[in-house]
Design an enzyme around this catalytic site. Structure first.
Site, PDB file in Angstrom:
ATOM      1  N   HIS A  68       0.844  -1.191   0.000  1.00 33.13           N
ATOM      2  CA  HIS A  68       0.000   0.000   0.000  1.00 33.13           C
ATOM      3  C   HIS A  68       0.877   1.238   0.000  1.00 33.13           C
ATOM      4  CE1 HIS A  68       0.931  -0.847   4.208  1.00 33.13           C
ATOM      5  NE2 HIS A  68       0.840   0.463   4.412  1.00 33.13           N
ATOM      6  N   GLY A  69       0.312   2.308  -0.502  1.00 31.27           N
ATOM      7  CA  GLY A  69       0.961   3.606  -0.462  1.00 31.27           C
ATOM      8  C   GLY A  69       0.110   4.554   0.359  1.00 31.27           C
TER       9      GLY A  69
END
Length: 154
Positions: A68-69
């Protein structure tokens, strides 16, 4: 959005995928989210940049990673993709390599990320047998049924 609903609506499940590197594996998960208009293509590079800066921070359990970012790195709406790999890969994590299950998460804000995303994934894998049950899934419906059974038992 719930994990199960996101996977079903976005058709973002890929089982027994083949990847040569961990970067390829992450790209498979991100590409599913791009196709569903959940994230922009730049989200992939943001995840790679995060690993370069912080190490493999999203390898959260033996065999399981949650790439995830940050919300501002191309997230359009909250969503998930789920990828299982035919052949486990090294993510350079000291304790949890090799990895063969990826749940890529995109969250519109930090609260959603922590309270919705992570908690649903923890719930799914609270029963450690679900790791092997998921690895045995060969259709999207089998994955959705597994999540339904887990939610019903919770």
């Amino acid at each position: 959005m719930k994990l199960r609903d996101s996977l079903a609506v976005n058709k973002s499940i890929r089982l027994q995928a083949e990847a040569e590197t961990w970067q390829d594996a992450v790209k498979i998960g991100v590409d599913l989210l791009v196709a569903a208009d959940v994230v922009e293509p730049r989200y992939y590079q943001a995840i790679l940049d995060g690993v370069e800066q912080f190490g493999p921070y999203f390898v959260i359990a033996p065999g399981l990673t949650m790439p995830h970012g940050r919300p501002e790195e191309g997230v359009k709406k909250t969503g998930f993709s789920l990828v299982t790999l035919k052949k486990p890969l090294e993510f350079n994590h000291d304790d949890n390599d090799p990895v063969d299950i990826l749940i890529t998460m995109a969250a519109v804000d930090a609260n959603t990320h922590q309270e919705v995303g992570i908690m649903q994934i923890v719930n799914l894998f609270e029963d450690e047998e679900n790791f092997d049950r998921l690895r045995a899934c060969r259709t999207e419906q089998e994955v959705l049924d597994l999540i339904d059974r887990t939610n019903a038992a919770a």
